[in-house]
Structure formats: structure tokens, C-alpha cells
Design a protein around this motif. Structure first.
Motif, PDB file in Angstrom:
ATOM      1  N   PHE A  31       6.178  27.951  14.124  1.00 34.82           N
ATOM      2  CA  PHE A  31       4.717  28.363  13.880  1.00 34.82           C
ATOM      3  C   PHE A  31       4.396  28.844  12.675  1.00 34.82           C
ATOM      4  O   PHE A  31       5.021  29.737  12.353  1.00 34.82           O
ATOM      5  CB  PHE A  31       4.311  29.064  15.004  1.00 34.82           C
ATOM      6  N   LEU A  32       3.327  28.584  11.930  1.00 32.99           N
ATOM      7  CA  LEU A  32       2.677  29.033  10.803  1.00 32.99           C
ATOM      8  C   LEU A  32       1.264  29.461  10.911  1.00 32.99           C
ATOM      9  O   LEU A  32       0.466  28.616  11.114  1.00 32.99           O
ATOM     10  CB  LEU A  32       3.016  28.446   9.793  1.00 32.99           C
ATOM     11  N   ASP A  33       0.698  30.586  10.686  1.00 35.88           N
ATOM     12  CA  ASP A  33      -0.630  30.990  10.588  1.00 35.88           C
ATOM     13  C   ASP A  33      -0.770  31.167   9.239  1.00 35.88           C
ATOM     14  O   ASP A  33      -0.207  32.275   8.440  1.00 35.88           O
ATOM     15  CB  ASP A  33      -0.833  32.428  11.508  1.00 35.88           C
ATOM     16  N   PRO A  34      -1.577  30.420   8.139  1.00 42.43           N
ATOM     17  CA  PRO A  34      -1.591  30.739   6.908  1.00 42.43           C
ATOM     18  C   PRO A  34      -2.774  31.500   6.575  1.00 42.43           C
ATOM     19  O   PRO A  34      -3.079  31.509   5.290  1.00 42.43           O
ATOM     20  CB  PRO A  34      -1.909  28.985   6.357  1.00 42.43           C
ATOM     21  N   ALA A  35      -3.310  32.222   7.290  1.00 44.87           N
ATOM     22  CA  ALA A  35      -4.524  32.896   7.058  1.00 44.87           C
ATOM     23  C   ALA A  35      -4.640  34.000   8.003  1.00 44.87           C
ATOM     24  O   ALA A  35      -5.800  34.284   8.762  1.00 44.87           O
ATOM     25  CB  ALA A  35      -5.988  31.869   7.153  1.00 44.87           C
ATOM     26  N   CYS A  36      -3.656  34.716   8.116  1.00 44.64           N
ATOM     27  CA  CYS A  36      -3.437  36.034   8.937  1.00 44.64           C
ATOM     28  C   CYS A  36      -4.503  37.032   8.681  1.00 44.64           C
ATOM     29  O   CYS A  36      -4.718  37.647   7.456  1.00 44.64           O
ATOM     30  CB  CYS A  36      -2.103  36.606   9.051  1.00 44.64           C
ATOM     31  N   LYS A  37      -5.346  37.541   9.757  1.00 45.44           N
ATOM     32  CA  LYS A  37      -6.269  38.494   9.582  1.00 45.44           C
ATOM     33  C   LYS A  37      -5.795  39.758  10.437  1.00 45.44           C
ATOM     34  O   LYS A  37      -5.849  40.921  10.072  1.00 45.44           O
ATOM     35  CB  LYS A  37      -7.573  38.327   9.864  1.00 45.44           C
ATOM     36  N   THR A  38      -5.401  39.645  11.661  1.00 43.16           N
ATOM     37  CA  THR A  38      -5.045  40.653  12.654  1.00 43.16           C
ATOM     38  C   THR A  38      -3.830  40.245  13.360  1.00 43.16           C
ATOM     39  O   THR A  38      -2.923  40.878  14.009  1.00 43.16           O
ATOM     40  CB  THR A  38      -6.195  40.560  13.866  1.00 43.16           C
ATOM     41  N   GLY A  39      -3.139  39.065  12.974  1.00 50.35           N
ATOM     42  CA  GLY A  39      -1.999  38.373  13.438  1.00 50.35           C
ATOM     43  C   GLY A  39      -1.965  37.901  15.092  1.00 50.35           C
ATOM     44  O   GLY A  39      -1.018  37.677  15.571  1.00 50.35           O
ATOM     45  N   VAL A  40      -3.401  37.721  15.454  1.00 46.06           N
ATOM     46  CA  VAL A  40      -3.630  37.161  17.060  1.00 46.06           C
ATOM     47  C   VAL A  40      -2.961  36.119  17.251  1.00 46.06           C
ATOM     48  O   VAL A  40      -2.532  35.813  18.317  1.00 46.06           O
ATOM     49  CB  VAL A  40      -4.987  37.381  17.340  1.00 46.06           C
ATOM     50  N   PHE A  41      -3.081  35.134  16.530  1.00 40.04           N
ATOM     51  CA  PHE A  41      -2.377  33.892  16.689  1.00 40.04           C
ATOM     52  C   PHE A  41      -1.008  33.836  16.827  1.00 40.04           C
ATOM     53  O   PHE A  41      -0.323  33.436  17.945  1.00 40.04           O
ATOM     54  CB  PHE A  41      -2.704  32.827  15.519  1.00 40.04           C
ATOM     55  N   LEU A  42      -0.437  34.740  16.135  1.00 38.25           N
ATOM     56  CA  LEU A  42       1.207  34.916  16.193  1.00 38.25           C
ATOM     57  C   LEU A  42       1.557  35.796  17.329  1.00 38.25           C
ATOM     58  O   LEU A  42       2.586  35.517  18.130  1.00 38.25           O
ATOM     59  CB  LEU A  42       1.909  35.577  14.697  1.00 38.25           C
ATOM     60  N   ARG A  43       0.725  36.606  17.805  1.00 34.30           N
ATOM     61  CA  ARG A  43       0.962  37.485  18.878  1.00 34.30           C
ATOM     62  C   ARG A  43       1.020  36.653  20.131  1.00 34.30           C
ATOM     63  O   ARG A  43       1.858  36.836  20.897  1.00 34.30           O
ATOM     64  CB  ARG A  43       0.205  38.816  18.873  1.00 34.30           C
ATOM     65  N   GLU A  44      -0.139  35.815  20.339  1.00 35.83           N
ATOM     66  CA  GLU A  44      -0.391  35.074  21.470  1.00 35.83           C
ATOM     67  C   GLU A  44       0.811  34.242  21.646  1.00 35.83           C
ATOM     68  O   GLU A  44       1.105  33.881  22.469  1.00 35.83           O
ATOM     69  CB  GLU A  44      -1.799  34.649  21.514  1.00 35.83           C
ATOM     70  N   ILE A  45       1.091  33.493  20.215  1.00 32.71           N
ATOM     71  CA  ILE A  45       2.390  32.387  20.462  1.00 32.71           C
ATOM     72  C   ILE A  45       3.637  33.263  20.835  1.00 32.71           C
ATOM     73  O   ILE A  45       4.275  32.868  21.933  1.00 32.71           O
ATOM     74  CB  ILE A  45       2.352  31.879  19.143  1.00 32.71           C
ATOM     75  N   ALA A  46       3.689  34.517  20.473  1.00 28.38           N
ATOM     76  CA  ALA A  46       5.098  35.140  20.880  1.00 28.38           C
ATOM     77  C   ALA A  46       4.856  35.598  22.300  1.00 28.38           C
ATOM     78  O   ALA A  46       5.996  35.214  22.928  1.00 28.38           O
ATOM     79  CB  ALA A  46       5.178  36.786  20.229  1.00 28.38           C
ATOM     80  N   LYS A  47       3.832  35.776  23.018  1.00 28.86           N
ATOM     81  CA  LYS A  47       3.852  35.993  24.346  1.00 28.86           C
ATOM     82  C   LYS A  47       4.307  34.869  25.016  1.00 28.86           C
ATOM     83  O   LYS A  47       4.967  34.903  26.112  1.00 28.86           O
ATOM     84  CB  LYS A  47       2.491  36.297  24.599  1.00 28.86           C
TER      85      LYS A  47
END
Length: 525
Positions: free
Chosen positions: A52-68
Motif C-alpha cells: 500500500f502507498l499513500d503518496p500524500a501523507c499528512k497525518t498518516g491516517v490512511f496507513l494507520r487504518e490500513i495497519a489496523k
């Protein structure tokens, strides 16, 4: 790392409390992120090889929710929690931060530490960035050109940013986003991804000239995402691309023609996604599926608790834009079947009479210096015609549409001052009649001209009908109402007045279609 530390430190709600940076750099609430993740096949979160890639991280919320989700989904395959976390953060989750500040926020949100090589990180890396990188990038300025007044102009060849605004010292952010400032973005992590997902920045300033508008850049993030050819692409972006927006014509055509867009959620009111953010025209998020070709499942969120579901192609036959309301398609088809001329053909471009001017730095709307009539003067409506927005100018100042000055015409505000966030809508402002020897600056558009006052009056009556304003609403999703938003409106015979009842009858609208128009459009005094 123990279960207790992970559960205590990894707060799933903290990011929803952050204030947004601006209307252009919006933090995505966790509940919206999860709705976007729900569109993906859930088996992706049970596969230890999915990247998974988030190319515009601001808070990391996409990566965090994916991690969960991965932490739950991979438990049968990797029972040990720490081993599972290490595998997920090192092998599956990647991000590109948009600024140095957001890189720290993102690492804190994902790794529980600004520096993932520290003892406080839930998964230790050998360096201080981990898999969430930030690299300061400089814009690549194109050739300097000069306008008719000798003003130098240059913009970034990648994103279109103004050199005047963004050629900055080392102490300031350049807002040159790495993802859209390189020929081969796959080289950033030396890999391709199964899922690219995020909420990109929306626009960049062009320097403040009235002749220019903020340059959209969210479209470039989407375009690069498709270029990377992931299995799935999902982004949340402003909805103004659907039928308006500066410099978005090519992007709009590409999007509505793309049959790989499998799901689209369209929010007419942006606050239904982002609390406290005023994004005129709403927002949307979509799922692009590389292996899919067909109709799109569309969810139109008219109000927070009211959603219309339909399945259709984004591009309708004969349309160069996207029709947001499925219920409007039958109405539009009946109107277009008449083959009448477009009302937009009698609507001026912005600055109808060529009165704007350049002072050496910035373009300005012309305002008069004389407020009483003088011999041969032309009356000018320049702002708020009901509140003393009237002055007088010399005839020679008018450089375009001189023929219209000598006749009756209808003026209407270029921007709708009566906008509402949800139906029913006013759509446009109240029109008014300008007599011969009267004109306006670029606050207004000019409609006509007409041979006599009665024709102008009948045109005004037509504009105020719900039928007219409904057709305008299909193309207008920003505050501005320039000439092209009138393209769906048919011309009428202005030797007579028109009412909604007559128009509904003329185009053979059903009671259901009439009811939809009536529910969408406010009465106009």
C-alpha cells in the motif's frame, strides 16, 4: 513490543481531533478513510504480500487504518504480534509526506514516534524516516515569458506553480510534491504497489492575478497514480472536476471516459466528509480497478442522511461533462432532443466590456472614479447594483461589445451570492436589466443584447424559472457561474414571457421529473 504498549499508544481516534491545515490541505477523518478502505476487496488485508502507498501523507491516517486491518487479517498467518507489526510496517506500508511537518505527524500517527529508529517506535527502523519519506524538492521553472504589459511569467513544468509565489528560500516549504515532480515515480521506493490511496493537496496559488486562478494539482496526483498501474487506486478529491474548474478539461474528459472507475461516492456538501471545510461543489472519492471495465456504481450523497444509488457510465452520450444527478438524465435528454440553440450563445465571457486593467503587478477589476453623470457618459454597474454600486465612465474606455452598450441587455452576477450547501438551491443570483448607454465591469456577465426592454424583461423572467436554474445547476458546482454553465439551457422566443408550467409542458416533463426540479431549486423573487 508488548500488546499493552501497542493498545495504549496506538490511539485510533487522535487524528480525528486535528484541525485542518487549510481548505487545500485537508486532514482526512478516520471514518472517511475507513469508508474508502471498505471499497477495496477485503482479502487484500489478509494477504502478507499486498503493498500500500499513500503518496500524500499528512497525518498518516490512511496507513494507520490500513495497519489496523492488516494486524487483524494477518493474525492466522503471523501469530506473533510484534513479528506481524514489523512485517506490516517494513514490507507492506509506504508513504510520501507532503511537507516536513506532515512527515513528522505521519510517523507519529503510524509508528507512534516521529523517529522510527527510536526506542519509542512500535517497529524499529534503521533510519529516522522509515517507510514514510520526505524529500525537499525544488520546482523546475519553465522559460520566462512576458505578457502584453511586460510582466514576467514563469511556472513549474511539473505542477504549474507560479515562480513568483513558490521560488522560496531554504527556510520555507516549496510545496513541490515529490510524487508529481519526477518522470518515474516508481523510482521513489524502487517498486510498484497493489493499492495507492490518499487525499492529495488540492491547488496552488498562481500569484493573485484576476486573469489567473489557483492551479489545481489533485488531478496530477490521480494521473500519476494511474500511470503507476496499481491494482487499485482510490483518492478523495474536490468534485469540481466533474463539470467545471480551471485547467481541468482534459482531466474531466479522461475521468468520465475511464470505465475502470468502479465506484464513485459524490458528496454535494463537502462538510459531510470534512467538518468545518468550505469546498464549494463538494468532494468525492472513487475506486479505480485496473482489471475492471464497465458501468460505475455511483452513490450521490445529497444530504448526510440521503443517498441516491445508481449504476451507469460516467459519460453520457453527447455530453462532455458528468451529470451528478441520475434523476436529471431523462430531463436533459428531452430538452436536448429539441435541438434548440444554446442560451450560452448570448452570454458574454468574463469582463464583458473589456474594462479590467493591469497596474504593473496585478490585474484589477475596473471601478469608476466619477459617480455622477457627465456629457456622453456611460453608466457602469460595478458592484452590488442594489447598494450604490453605480458610477460613470467615458465611452472610449469600453473596448469590447460596443454594440451591446447601445441596446437593452440583462446583467447577472458572475458569482452566486445566495449559495446554499444543500437543496433547494438558488443556483444563480437575481438578473436585472441594463438600459442603453449602460454597461458593467467583470463583476457581472452580460446577456443579450435585445431590441427592446420587453424582450430583456422576458429573458429575466426565463432566468428566474426553476427550469432554467435547474439546467444551470447541472454544470455549476462552484461559486462562479461563467458562460459555459448555461450550455444546457435552451434558447426561447423572448417576444413572450415564460413560466415554469409552460416550460414543463413544452418539454413534456413527467410529474416525477417536475417534482425533482421543484425539490432541487428555490423559488426566486
Amino acid at each position: 513490543m508488548s500488546n499493552a504498549l501497542f493498545e495504549n499508544v496506538y490511539n485510533p481516534d487522535v487524528l480525528s481531533c486535528l484541525a485542518n491545515l487549510s481548505n487545500d490541505e485537508v486532514f482526512t477523518p478516520p471514518d472517511v478513510v475507513n469508508k474508502m478502505l471498505d471499497m477495496l476487496p477485503q482479502e487484500l488485508f489478509r494477504n502478507p504480500d499486498t503493498t500500500f502507498l499513500d503518496p500524500a501523507c499528512k497525518t498518516g491516517v490512511f496507513l494507520r487504518e490500513i495497519a489496523k486491518r492488516l494486524i487483524v487479517g494477518l493474525e492466522p498467518q503471523i501469530p506473533d504480534l510484534q513479528e506481524r507489526i514489523d512485517h506490516i510496517f517494513h514490507k507492506q506500508l509506504y508513504g510520501i509526506a507532503i511537507t516536513e511537518l506532515t512527515s513528522l505527524l505521519s510517523r507519529r500517527g503510524v509508528y507512534c514516534s516521529k523517529y522510527p529508529n527510536s526506542e519509542f517506535s512500535v517497529s524499529r527502523f534503521d533510519d529516522a524516516q522509515g517507510n514514510i519519506r520526505y524529500k525537499r524538492i525544488q520546482h523546475t521553472w519553465g522559460k520566462t515569458t512576458y505578457d502584453n504589459d511586460g510582466k514576467p511569467k514563469a511556472s513549474c513544468v511539473w505542477c504549474g506553480a507560479s515562480k513568483t509565489e513558490y521560488d522560496r528560500s531554504k527556510e520555507l516549504e516549496t510545496y513541490a510534491y515529490e510524487w508529481i515532480h519526477m518522470q518515474n515515480p516508481e523510482e521513489i521506493f524502487k517498486m510498484r504497489f497493489d493499492v495507492i490511496i490518499g487525499n492529495p493537496p488540492y491547488q496552488l496559488s498562481t500569484g493573485g492575478s484576476l486573469d489567473m486562478q489557483a492551479t489545481p494539482i489533485y488531478n496530477k496526483f490521480v494521473e500519476v497514480g494511474k500511470k503507476m498501474k496499481p491494482r487499485y487506486l482510490s483518492m478523495i478529491i474536490p468534485s469540481r472536476w466533474m463539470n467545471g474548474g480551471f485547467a481541468l478539461d482534459n482531466f474531466r474528459e479522461e475521468m468520465i471516459s475511464d470505465k475502470s472507475i468502479r465506484i464513485l461516492h459524490d458528496f454535494l456538501n463537502a462538510e459531510d466528509c470534512f467538518s468545518g471545510i468550505n469546498l464549494t461543489g463538494g468532494v468525492c472519492y472513487f475506486l479505480w480497478d485496473r482489471e475492471y471495465s464497465g458501468k460505475c456504481l455511483i452513490f450521490t450523497h445529497e444530504k448526510k442522511d440521503q443517498t441516491i444509488e445508481s449504476e451507469r457510465y460516467l459519460k453520457e452520450d453527447g455530453c462532455s461533462t458528468y451529470i451528478r444527478y441520475s434523476q436529471a438524465l431523462s430531463i436533459l435528454k428531452k430538452v436536448r432532443n429539441y435541438g434548440e440553440a444554446k442560451f450560452s450563445e448570448i452570454v458574454s465571457q468574463r469582463d464583458p466590456f473589456g474594462l479590467n486593467y493591469y497596474d504593473g503587478k496585478t490585474e484589477h477589476m475596473f471601478k469608476p472614479t466619477k459617480f455622477s453623470p457627465f456629457p456622453n457618459s456611460i453608466k457602469l454597474y460595478y458592484f452590488g447594483w442594489q447598494s450604490n454600486g453605480v458610477g460613470y465612465i467615458e465611452p472610449e474606455r469600453i473596448t469590447t461589445r460596443r454594440d451591446a452598450v447601445d441596446k437593452y441587455k440583462v446583467l447577472i452576477s458572475k458569482a452566486n451570492g445566495a449559495a446554499s450547501k444543500q437543496a433547494p438551491y438558488a443556483v444563480i443570483s437575481q438578473p436585472f436589466i441594463a438600459a442603453p448607454q449602460e454597461c458593467c465591469n467583470m463583476t457581472y456577465l452580460c446577456i443579450g443584447p435585445f431590441e427592446n426592454k420587453q424582450e430583456a424583461k422576458n429573458c429575466c423572467l426565463y432566468i428566474t424559472t426553476k427550469f432554467f436554474r435547474f439546467l444551470v445547476s447541472l454544470l455549476k458546482n462552484t461559486q462562479n457561474a461563467l458562460r459555459k454553465v448555461y450550455s444546457f439551457v435552451p434558447m426561447q422566443d423572448f417576444s413572450k414571457p415564460w413560466t415554469d408550467a409552460e416550460l414543463y409542458a413544452k418539454y413534456n416533463l413527467t410529474q416525477e421529473e417536475i417534482g425533482f426540479i421543484e425539490s432541487m431549486i428555490k423559488p426566486m423573487e
